[in-house]
Enzyme design. Sequence first.
Site, PDB file in Angstrom:
ATOM      1  CE  LYS A   1     -15.320  29.830 -12.739  1.00 31.87           C
ATOM      2  NZ  LYS A   1     -16.634  29.571 -12.896  1.00 31.87           N
TER       3      LYS A   1
ATOM      4  CG  ASP B   1     -24.694  33.528 -13.583  1.00 37.37           C
ATOM      5  OD1 ASP B   1     -25.631  34.309 -14.189  1.00 37.37           O
ATOM      6  OD2 ASP B   1     -23.656  33.208 -14.031  1.00 37.37           O
TER       7      ASP B   1
ATOM      8  CG  ASP C   1      -8.896  34.020 -17.498  1.00 36.71           C
ATOM      9  OD1 ASP C   1      -9.918  34.653 -17.999  1.00 36.71           O
ATOM     10  OD2 ASP C   1      -7.571  34.394 -17.485  1.00 36.71           O
TER      11      ASP C   1
ATOM     12  CB  ALA D   1     -15.781  39.767 -15.687  1.00 34.62           C
TER      13      ALA D   1
HETATM   14  N1  ADP Z   1     -16.548  21.441 -16.693  1.00 37.24           N
HETATM   15  C1  ADP Z   1     -16.806  21.949 -17.774  1.00 37.24           C
HETATM   16  N2  ADP Z   1     -17.021  21.267 -19.143  1.00 37.24           N
HETATM   17  C2  ADP Z   1     -17.516  21.827 -20.095  1.00 37.24           C
HETATM   18  N3  ADP Z   1     -17.547  23.019 -20.379  1.00 37.24           N
HETATM   19  C3  ADP Z   1     -17.273  23.913 -19.323  1.00 37.24           C
HETATM   20  C4  ADP Z   1     -16.861  23.511 -17.999  1.00 37.24           C
HETATM   21  N4  ADP Z   1     -16.692  24.682 -17.209  1.00 37.24           N
HETATM   22  C5  ADP Z   1     -17.036  25.589 -17.873  1.00 37.24           C
HETATM   23  N5  ADP Z   1     -17.118  25.307 -19.045  1.00 37.24           N
HETATM   24  C6  ADP Z   1     -17.599  26.205 -20.444  1.00 37.24           C
HETATM   25  O1  ADP Z   1     -16.946  27.560 -19.936  1.00 37.24           O
HETATM   26  C7  ADP Z   1     -18.243  28.645 -19.890  1.00 37.24           C
HETATM   27  C8  ADP Z   1     -17.546  29.401 -18.690  1.00 37.24           C
HETATM   28  O2  ADP Z   1     -17.410  28.768 -17.396  1.00 37.24           O
HETATM   29  P1  ADP Z   1     -18.230  29.190 -16.188  1.00 37.24           P
HETATM   30  O3  ADP Z   1     -17.883  28.264 -15.070  1.00 37.24           O
HETATM   31  O4  ADP Z   1     -19.545  29.350 -16.399  1.00 37.24           O
HETATM   32  O5  ADP Z   1     -17.364  30.810 -15.806  1.00 37.24           O
HETATM   33  P2  ADP Z   1     -17.937  32.106 -16.003  1.00 37.24           P
HETATM   34  O6  ADP Z   1     -18.104  32.429 -14.339  1.00 37.24           O
HETATM   35  O7  ADP Z   1     -17.133  32.864 -16.571  1.00 37.24           O
HETATM   36  O8  ADP Z   1     -19.364  32.181 -16.464  1.00 37.24           O
HETATM   37  C9  ADP Z   1     -19.434  27.745 -19.673  1.00 37.24           C
HETATM   38  O9  ADP Z   1     -20.517  28.256 -19.997  1.00 37.24           O
HETATM   39  C10 ADP Z   1     -18.967  26.461 -20.340  1.00 37.24           C
HETATM   40  O10 ADP Z   1     -19.214  26.683 -21.678  1.00 37.24           O
HETATM   41 MG    MG Z   2     -21.102  30.918 -16.374  1.00 40.56          MG
END
Ligand code: ADP
Ligand code: MG
Length: 203
Positions: free
Chosen positions: A27, A116, A13, A10
């Site tokens: 991110k 979260d 990405d 949301a």
């Molecule tokens: N540094 C990372 N290494 C591996 N997977 C990641 C990493 N950052 C994010 N992810 C994957 O992407 C997903 C979404 O990232 P996140 O930072 O939690 O964003 P959101 O705010 O959309 O939840 C995580 O649940 C994980 O599966």
């Molecule tokens: Mg998350």
Amino acid sequence: MQPLLIKRGAEADIYIVEWNSKKAVSKVRSPKSYRHPDLDAAIRKYRTIHEASFMSAAKSAGVMTPFVYFVDPVKAEIIMEFIEGQNVRDALTPDICYKIGRCAALLHASNIIHGDLTTSNFVMNKRLVLLDFGLSYYSERTEDMATDIRLIKEVFTSAHIAVRKAFPCFVEGYASVVGTKKIDKTLENVRKIEQRGRYARMT
Ligand SMILES: Nc1ncnc2c1ncn2[C@@H]1O[C@H](COP(=O)(O)OP(=O)(O)O)[C@@H](O)[C@H]1O
Ligand SMILES: [Mg+2]
């Protein structure tokens, strides 16, 4: 290597990218057309810096988080270490629940509220790694620590979790850091929040 989109959220990405020949995660907080462009740019910039700073604050608190390689406030992008391993959402065990408890207690001992705390935000590498500090904040209030605990408790007690005693294992891990007196006080607050939720649903 072309950026590979792995999650469209949301707010942000998530892409797999290459950073200095290493696999990394980007991110990016995407622009929101419903906000005024100037305000939108300011919010995305603020949240990007906010998240990156909490990732390093958590590290100082003794919790593993991805290394931040690069922050671009204007593009609202964080490039960080890619954490190999399974998302805890798909691989929960009693030992991992215990470790999640330790992570939460270490953060709270440094007055960091994750904001979260769900299984989706943990990846099991050699050690347990915590992600997603977009909603984190500082607080020394037991009530705020209790909101983190209530959320993970809700996840643990939801139907798809097969681990028995997930929450008791979490509590054991948490107590191993801060002691039973502190966790008892926080759990008392968790119960209060839960009761409030119940009354709210009845009215
Ligand atoms: N540094 C990372 N290494 C591996 N997977 C990641 C990493 N950052 C994010 N992810 C994957 O992407 C997903 C979404 O990232 P996140 O930072 O939690 O964003 P959101 O705010 O959309 O939840 C995580 O649940 C994980 O599966
Ligand atoms: Mg998350």
